[in-house]
Scaffold this motif. Structure first.
Motif, PDB file in Angstrom:
ATOM      1  N   PRO A 141     -45.794  -6.235  14.432  1.00 25.02           N
ATOM      2  CA  PRO A 141     -44.756  -6.577  13.337  1.00 25.02           C
ATOM      3  C   PRO A 141     -43.469  -7.357  13.389  1.00 25.02           C
ATOM      4  O   PRO A 141     -43.237  -8.028  12.514  1.00 25.02           O
ATOM      5  CB  PRO A 141     -44.422  -4.873  13.393  1.00 25.02           C
ATOM      6  N   VAL A 158     -49.183  -5.854   2.526  1.00 21.08           N
ATOM      7  CA  VAL A 158     -48.675  -6.847   3.586  1.00 21.08           C
ATOM      8  C   VAL A 158     -49.370  -6.434   4.926  1.00 21.08           C
ATOM      9  O   VAL A 158     -49.542  -7.307   5.726  1.00 21.08           O
ATOM     10  CB  VAL A 158     -47.015  -6.765   3.781  1.00 21.08           C
ATOM     11  N   ALA A 180     -51.397  -8.944   7.611  1.00 20.10           N
ATOM     12  CA  ALA A 180     -50.804  -9.033   8.710  1.00 20.10           C
ATOM     13  C   ALA A 180     -51.925  -8.812   9.709  1.00 20.10           C
ATOM     14  O   ALA A 180     -52.087  -9.691  10.799  1.00 20.10           O
ATOM     15  CB  ALA A 180     -49.838  -8.310   9.210  1.00 20.10           C
ATOM     16  N   GLU A 198     -41.137 -12.243   0.748  1.00 21.33           N
ATOM     17  CA  GLU A 198     -41.099 -12.940   1.989  1.00 21.33           C
ATOM     18  C   GLU A 198     -39.809 -13.702   2.114  1.00 21.33           C
ATOM     19  O   GLU A 198     -39.613 -14.118   3.077  1.00 21.33           O
ATOM     20  CB  GLU A 198     -42.305 -13.986   2.143  1.00 21.33           C
ATOM     21  N   SER A 235     -41.275  -4.604  -1.188  1.00 22.39           N
ATOM     22  CA  SER A 235     -42.384  -4.993  -0.273  1.00 22.39           C
ATOM     23  C   SER A 235     -43.469  -4.769  -0.883  1.00 22.39           C
ATOM     24  O   SER A 235     -43.376  -4.266  -2.217  1.00 22.39           O
ATOM     25  CB  SER A 235     -42.303  -4.557   1.032  1.00 22.39           C
ATOM     26  N   CYS A 277     -45.512   2.392   3.871  1.00 22.87           N
ATOM     27  CA  CYS A 277     -46.652   1.539   4.141  1.00 22.87           C
ATOM     28  C   CYS A 277     -47.772   2.226   3.439  1.00 22.87           C
ATOM     29  O   CYS A 277     -47.315   3.582   2.844  1.00 22.87           O
ATOM     30  CB  CYS A 277     -47.067   1.452   5.609  1.00 22.87           C
ATOM     31  N   LEU A 333     -44.817  -9.544  10.522  1.00 19.66           N
ATOM     32  CA  LEU A 333     -44.138  -9.120   9.479  1.00 19.66           C
ATOM     33  C   LEU A 333     -42.667  -9.027   9.598  1.00 19.66           C
ATOM     34  O   LEU A 333     -41.744  -8.055   8.911  1.00 19.66           O
ATOM     35  CB  LEU A 333     -44.380  -7.487   9.222  1.00 19.66           C
ATOM     36  N   TYR A 371     -45.905  -0.904  12.513  1.00 22.24           N
ATOM     37  CA  TYR A 371     -45.143  -1.403  11.360  1.00 22.24           C
ATOM     38  C   TYR A 371     -44.210  -0.563  10.850  1.00 22.24           C
ATOM     39  O   TYR A 371     -42.978  -0.880  10.911  1.00 22.24           O
ATOM     40  CB  TYR A 371     -46.197  -1.636  10.219  1.00 22.24           C
TER      41      TYR A 371
END
Ligand code: CP3
Length: 356
Positions: free
Chosen positions: A130, A92, A96, A63, A88, A158, A134, A205
């Motif tokens: 996003p 996540v 989210a 983050e 990442s 992703c 995100l 995203y």
């Protein structure tokens, strides 16, 4: 007049000095196979552990855009790979959507809450934005593009809806994912609804990642291998296809279905440029099943990196010759194991790069 970059917050398009990955994905001519490693950012490098030690934990690192960007670029500097992948995690997205994850040292991901009923679904965020939920990933991508200054392409990613569904239902890792599979039979309406929400959130995203600067996106279906051909066709294929159709007009898309050797005939129909192969899959057989229209990525057995440099060279050359020189992106057949010697990873990378 072009808007100043600080206003639209988009990176200036710097031409890529090394675009081998993108040319290979698009099926254009390449001097040699580009090479990168799944899970190259983090885990294996002492330089990563040093940055990680300064932070509270894994999530603090993910983050914090400056730190995430730093560890994204480390493998480019240290290992000499032909692409960076944004630091990442696939988890996540559930976060989210309203389901926070924790990463327990030496244990793995944990979700304090899970989604198993229609009632649970109602507690999830109706629409993931996003740029709001995100933003730290998108900021990390923008910063990384700036810091890379066109040296190599940046990969966004992703998880596939099935893999994310597994974690959201089970709440932790599992060997056979019996509970999420049971849901497909017992509560198909619930399963379809959750899979649809994950799909929609993931499309938005990935599109936001591309707008932020990702040059290619990869969809990780880490647990594809536990689904039969029939279940995959019914529950996954329409959603993967939607994702591919939404992203392919923007950037090349790679789909990696781990354990999905039996799924290759259907995966071949996806509107994506590249299919990733795990190490159990024979590249020659995969090429016959898939035809010439797609790039193949993979697939050295990650455990080979525990062997001697000579063996790594020999096995890497064997792998390259099994794929042939057209439409290939060299990689491992799954993520690099955390305790391999980075020098051995370099031997793998250099062997591919010298093979031109
Ligand atoms: O590829 C890269 O280097 C980019 C970063 C990346 C991470 N996770 C960082 C991470 C990527 C692409 C992922 C994807 C991911 N995460 C997958 C799909 C790929 C695969 O391996 O099948 C999955 C299933 C996860 C879920 C996850 N995250 C697990 C099971 C774990 C714990 C065990 C592990 O892999 O280390 C994580 C944590 C995680 N994600 C770490 C890293 C660097 C380890 C955290 C640390 O030790 O600092």
């Amino acid at each position: 007049m072009e808007a100043p970059t600080h206003l639209n917050n988009q990176p200036k398009a710097v031409p890529l000095q090394n675009d081998l990955l993108l040319r290979a994905a698009r099926g254009e001519s390449i001097e040699r196979s580009p090479v990168w490693l799944m899970r190259q950012a983090g885990r294996i490098l002492p330089e990563y552990r040093a940055v990680r030690a300064q932070m509270g934990g894994f999530k603090d690192l993910v983050e914090s855009p400056p730190h995430a960007s730093e560890v994204t670029i480390q493998p480019v500097d240290i290992l000499g790979v032909d692409a960076a992948i944004i630091f990442s995690d696939i988890l996540v997205i559930p976060e989210a959507m309203g389901l926070p994850y924790e990463l327990v040292e030496k244990v793995g991901p944990r979700f304090p809450e899970v989604v198993r009923t229609h009632q649970d679904l109602k507690r999830l965020r109706a629409e993931v934005n996003p740029e709001v939920h995100l933003s730290y990933v998108l900021d990390a991508i923008r910063l990384t593009k700036r810091n890379l200054a066109g040296r190599v392409p940046l990969i966004g990613f992703c998880g596939a809806p099935w893999t994310i569904f597994c974690y959201m239902v089970e709440g932790k890792g599992s060997k056979d994912w019996a509970l999420p599979r049971r849901m497909l039979w017992e509560q198909p309406t619930f399963a379809h609804a959750l899979l649809d929400s994950i799909t929609e959130a993931s499309i938005g995203y990935l599109q936001a990642q591309v707008r932020a600067g990702a040059d290619l996106v990869q969809i990780f279906d880490s647990w594809a291998g536990v689904l039969s051909d029939d279940l995959y066709r019914e529950f996954m294929m329409p959603r993967l296809q939607r994702m591919c159709e939404a992203l392919s007009p923007m950037v090349p898309v790679t789909v990696f279905a781990k354990g999905g050797g039996h799924l290759l005939p259907q995966l071949a129909d996806l509107d994506c440029r590249t299919l990733g192969l795990d190490w159990q899959t024979d590249p020659r057989k995969a090429r016959l099943l898939i035809g010439e229209e797609k790039t193949l990525q993979g697939n050295l057995d990650p455990s080979i990196l525990y062997s001697s440099p000579d063996t790594i060279r020999k096995k890497t050359r064997e792998m390259l010759s099994n794929f042939g020189t057209r439409r290939h992106i060299a990689n491992l057949g799954h993520g690099v194991y955390p305790d391999v010697n980075p020098e051995h990873v370099k031997v793998f990378v250099e062997t591919v790069q010298k093979s031109a």
